[in-house]
Scaffold this motif. Structure first.
Motif, PDB file in Angstrom:
ATOM      1  N   SER A 131       0.848  -1.196   0.000  1.00 21.72           N
ATOM      2  CA  SER A 131       0.000   0.000   0.000  1.00 21.72           C
ATOM      3  C   SER A 131       0.878   1.238   0.000  1.00 21.72           C
ATOM      4  O   SER A 131       1.981   1.234   0.547  1.00 21.72           O
ATOM      5  CB  SER A 131      -0.905   0.014   1.246  1.00 21.72           C
ATOM      6  OG  SER A 131      -1.808  -1.066   1.231  1.00 21.72           O
ATOM      7  N   TYR A 132       0.392   2.298  -0.632  1.00 26.88           N
ATOM      8  CA  TYR A 132       1.141   3.545  -0.666  1.00 26.88           C
ATOM      9  C   TYR A 132       0.177   4.718  -0.562  1.00 26.88           C
ATOM     10  O   TYR A 132      -1.015   4.601  -0.867  1.00 26.88           O
ATOM     11  CB  TYR A 132       1.955   3.659  -1.959  1.00 26.88           C
ATOM     12  CG  TYR A 132       1.116   3.733  -3.215  1.00 26.88           C
ATOM     13  CD1 TYR A 132       0.725   4.961  -3.749  1.00 26.88           C
ATOM     14  CD2 TYR A 132       0.681   2.576  -3.861  1.00 26.88           C
ATOM     15  CE1 TYR A 132      -0.064   5.030  -4.886  1.00 26.88           C
ATOM     16  CE2 TYR A 132      -0.109   2.637  -4.997  1.00 26.88           C
ATOM     17  CZ  TYR A 132      -0.474   3.874  -5.500  1.00 26.88           C
ATOM     18  OH  TYR A 132      -1.271   3.942  -6.618  1.00 26.88           O
ATOM     19  N   CYS A 133       0.698   5.850  -0.117  1.00 26.15           N
ATOM     20  CA  CYS A 133      -0.107   7.056   0.043  1.00 26.15           C
ATOM     21  C   CYS A 133       0.036   7.923  -1.197  1.00 26.15           C
ATOM     22  O   CYS A 133       1.150   8.379  -1.498  1.00 26.15           O
ATOM     23  CB  CYS A 133       0.343   7.817   1.290  1.00 26.15           C
ATOM     24  SG  CYS A 133      -0.606   9.323   1.588  1.00 26.15           S
ATOM     25  N   PRO A 134      -1.033   8.198  -1.926  1.00 28.54           N
ATOM     26  CA  PRO A 134      -0.915   8.931  -3.196  1.00 28.54           C
ATOM     27  C   PRO A 134      -0.513  10.394  -3.048  1.00 28.54           C
ATOM     28  O   PRO A 134      -0.130  11.020  -4.037  1.00 28.54           O
ATOM     29  CB  PRO A 134      -2.310   8.800  -3.803  1.00 28.54           C
ATOM     30  CG  PRO A 134      -3.212   8.548  -2.650  1.00 28.54           C
ATOM     31  CD  PRO A 134      -2.416   7.755  -1.674  1.00 28.54           C
ATOM     32  N   ILE A 135      -0.601  10.955  -1.837  1.00 27.58           N
ATOM     33  CA  ILE A 135      -0.154  12.339  -1.664  1.00 27.58           C
ATOM     34  C   ILE A 135       1.301  12.386  -1.211  1.00 27.58           C
ATOM     35  O   ILE A 135       1.848  13.462  -1.000  1.00 27.58           O
ATOM     36  CB  ILE A 135      -1.050  13.105  -0.665  1.00 27.58           C
ATOM     37  CG1 ILE A 135      -1.060  12.419   0.704  1.00 27.58           C
ATOM     38  CG2 ILE A 135      -2.445  13.268  -1.217  1.00 27.58           C
ATOM     39  CD1 ILE A 135      -1.864  13.175   1.742  1.00 27.58           C
ATOM     40  N   ASN A 136       1.924  11.233  -1.100  1.00 21.31           N
ATOM     41  CA  ASN A 136       3.360  11.151  -0.814  1.00 21.31           C
ATOM     42  C   ASN A 136       3.950  10.169  -1.816  1.00 21.31           C
ATOM     43  O   ASN A 136       4.059   8.969  -1.554  1.00 21.31           O
ATOM     44  CB  ASN A 136       3.606  10.675   0.614  1.00 21.31           C
ATOM     45  CG  ASN A 136       5.087  10.610   0.962  1.00 21.31           C
ATOM     46  OD1 ASN A 136       5.948  10.970   0.149  1.00 21.31           O
ATOM     47  ND2 ASN A 136       5.397  10.143   2.161  1.00 21.31           N
ATOM     48  N   LEU A 137       4.314  10.672  -2.986  1.00 22.80           N
ATOM     49  CA  LEU A 137       4.717   9.812  -4.094  1.00 22.80           C
ATOM     50  C   LEU A 137       5.966   9.006  -3.790  1.00 22.80           C
ATOM     51  O   LEU A 137       6.235   7.994  -4.435  1.00 22.80           O
ATOM     52  CB  LEU A 137       4.926  10.653  -5.360  1.00 22.80           C
ATOM     53  CG  LEU A 137       3.669  11.353  -5.890  1.00 22.80           C
ATOM     54  CD1 LEU A 137       3.992  12.144  -7.148  1.00 22.80           C
ATOM     55  CD2 LEU A 137       2.568  10.337  -6.171  1.00 22.80           C
ATOM     56  N   ALA A 138       6.745   9.444  -2.787  1.00 25.74           N
ATOM     57  CA  ALA A 138       7.936   8.684  -2.410  1.00 25.74           C
ATOM     58  C   ALA A 138       7.558   7.288  -1.923  1.00 25.74           C
ATOM     59  O   ALA A 138       8.321   6.332  -2.098  1.00 25.74           O
ATOM     60  CB  ALA A 138       8.720   9.430  -1.333  1.00 25.74           C
ATOM     61  N   THR A 139       6.369   7.147  -1.330  1.00 25.84           N
ATOM     62  CA  THR A 139       5.947   5.829  -0.844  1.00 25.84           C
ATOM     63  C   THR A 139       5.673   4.871  -1.993  1.00 25.84           C
ATOM     64  O   THR A 139       5.846   3.662  -1.851  1.00 25.84           O
ATOM     65  CB  THR A 139       4.682   5.960   0.034  1.00 25.84           C
ATOM     66  OG1 THR A 139       3.609   6.515  -0.754  1.00 25.84           O
ATOM     67  CG2 THR A 139       4.937   6.860   1.225  1.00 25.84           C
ATOM     68  N   GLU A 140       5.249   5.412  -3.149  1.00 28.54           N
ATOM     69  CA  GLU A 140       5.017   4.555  -4.314  1.00 28.54           C
ATOM     70  C   GLU A 140       6.343   4.076  -4.895  1.00 28.54           C
ATOM     71  O   GLU A 140       6.472   2.922  -5.316  1.00 28.54           O
ATOM     72  CB  GLU A 140       4.199   5.294  -5.370  1.00 28.54           C
ATOM     73  CG  GLU A 140       3.633   4.395  -6.452  1.00 28.54           C
ATOM     74  CD  GLU A 140       2.636   5.105  -7.342  1.00 28.54           C
ATOM     75  OE1 GLU A 140       2.089   4.450  -8.246  1.00 28.54           O
ATOM     76  OE2 GLU A 140       2.391   6.318  -7.142  1.00 28.54           O
ATOM     77  N   LEU A 141       7.338   4.943  -4.905  1.00 29.23           N
ATOM     78  CA  LEU A 141       8.677   4.550  -5.372  1.00 29.23           C
ATOM     79  C   LEU A 141       9.298   3.536  -4.420  1.00 29.23           C
ATOM     80  O   LEU A 141       9.987   2.605  -4.849  1.00 29.23           O
ATOM     81  CB  LEU A 141       9.573   5.782  -5.495  1.00 29.23           C
ATOM     82  CG  LEU A 141       9.222   6.748  -6.623  1.00 29.23           C
ATOM     83  CD1 LEU A 141      10.065   8.013  -6.524  1.00 29.23           C
ATOM     84  CD2 LEU A 141       9.419   6.089  -7.985  1.00 29.23           C
ATOM     85  N   THR A 142       9.064   3.715  -3.123  1.00 32.00           N
ATOM     86  CA  THR A 142       9.558   2.749  -2.137  1.00 32.00           C
ATOM     87  C   THR A 142       8.929   1.379  -2.365  1.00 32.00           C
ATOM     88  O   THR A 142       9.604   0.343  -2.278  1.00 32.00           O
ATOM     89  CB  THR A 142       9.252   3.232  -0.710  1.00 32.00           C
ATOM     90  OG1 THR A 142       9.899   4.484  -0.486  1.00 32.00           O
ATOM     91  CG2 THR A 142       9.740   2.233   0.326  1.00 32.00           C
ATOM     92  N   ALA A 143       7.630   1.375  -2.675  1.00 32.06           N
ATOM     93  CA  ALA A 143       6.945   0.115  -2.963  1.00 32.06           C
ATOM     94  C   ALA A 143       7.534  -0.554  -4.194  1.00 32.06           C
ATOM     95  O   ALA A 143       7.684  -1.776  -4.245  1.00 32.06           O
ATOM     96  CB  ALA A 143       5.451   0.351  -3.157  1.00 32.06           C
TER      97      ALA A 143
END
Length: 257
Positions: free
Chosen positions: A103-115
């Motif tokens: 899961s990632y937070c769409p208002i913190n795009l760094a979490t999507e890159l971490t995923a």
């Protein structure tokens, strides 16, 4: 369901390609014997003799709950229903599909890159399905271009697909560019915008695509154009964007947009 279906087709194709026969021997006209180049029969990353590891990207709605009208609390359970059904029916060519959920937070795009890094480097998945949100396309390209990992999901634009390697970004939906062509064709056939002044609202990340896709479409419709608005949105703070929008709304009212 459609996302899982496309993944199954891709995985089955890759699995079947690994079952090609041994190199064949041919005898050309001169009588000499040559061997054809063998296909690569090694298993892909995330694939073993018994299982296929698949990443699943999901939006963490808890971090945007105050910003949206509805949330989806049962995403993982819904995905698991399909994986369980696939595995109960023999998996893919006898291999069990093993999902790895992120899961990632769409208002913190760094979490999507971490995923992306976690699924590709740590979990070493064969493919990733689900919802991908990054207006700049960095997360999607992290999977497809940097880590050569197939993604199947939405939303995807044609411009983003063109930036990645062929065949690595798939969607069960139509691209936004094609959807726009469908919508403008309907607007034209119904005469919906006839005699009206039309403006476009976008954000900075989408501005280039708007100029290349939306603006020409409106020009083809022959509508009168109002002043377009590009809003500034930084993280979860929409204060500046709302202030900008209020200003544009007043302008549109005064000039009949």
């Amino acid at each position: 369901m459609a996302v899982v279906g496309i993944f199954l087709a891709a995985a089955a194709a890759c699995s079947s390609s690994a079952k090609q026969s041994a190199p064949t021997t041919t005898r050309p006209a001169g009588g000499a014997t040559t061997s054809s180049v063998p296909n690569d029969t090694s298993l892909g990353r995330g694939v073993t003799a018994t299982q296929i590891n698949v990443g699943v990207m999901m939006i963490d709605f808890s971090c945007i709950e105050s910003l949206v009208d509805s949330v989806e609390p049962d995403q993982q359970r819904a995905f698991q229903v399909y994986f369980d059904d696939i595995n109960a029916k023999g998996g893919i060519n006898g291999r069990k599909v093993v999902p790895v959920f992120k899961s990632y937070c769409p208002i913190n795009l760094a979490t999507e890159l971490t995923a992306c890094t976690s699924l590709t480097d740590d979990n070493r998945v064969f493919a990733v399905i689900g919802t991908f949100y990054d207006p700049n396309g960095n997360a999607q390209l992290c999977f497809a271009k940097e880590h050569r990992t197939i993604i199947v999901g939405s939303p995807l634009t044609q411009a983003l697909i063109d930036r990645g390697p062929p065949g690595f970004m798939l969607t069960t939906d139509i691209t936004s560019e094609r959807r726009l062509r469908v919508i403008t064709a309907l607007l034209k056939s119904e005469g919906t915008l006839g005699g009206k002044k039309v403006a476009v609202v976008d954000i900075a990340a989408d501005h280039a695509r708007v100029k290349s896709v939306v603006t020409p479409a409106l020009r083809d419709l022959g509508v009168q154009r109002g002043a377009d608005a590009t809003l500034t949105i930084a993280g979860s703070d929409t204060t500046a964007a709302l202030t900008q929008l209020d200003s544009f709304v007043e302008h549109w009212k005064s000039d009949g947009t």
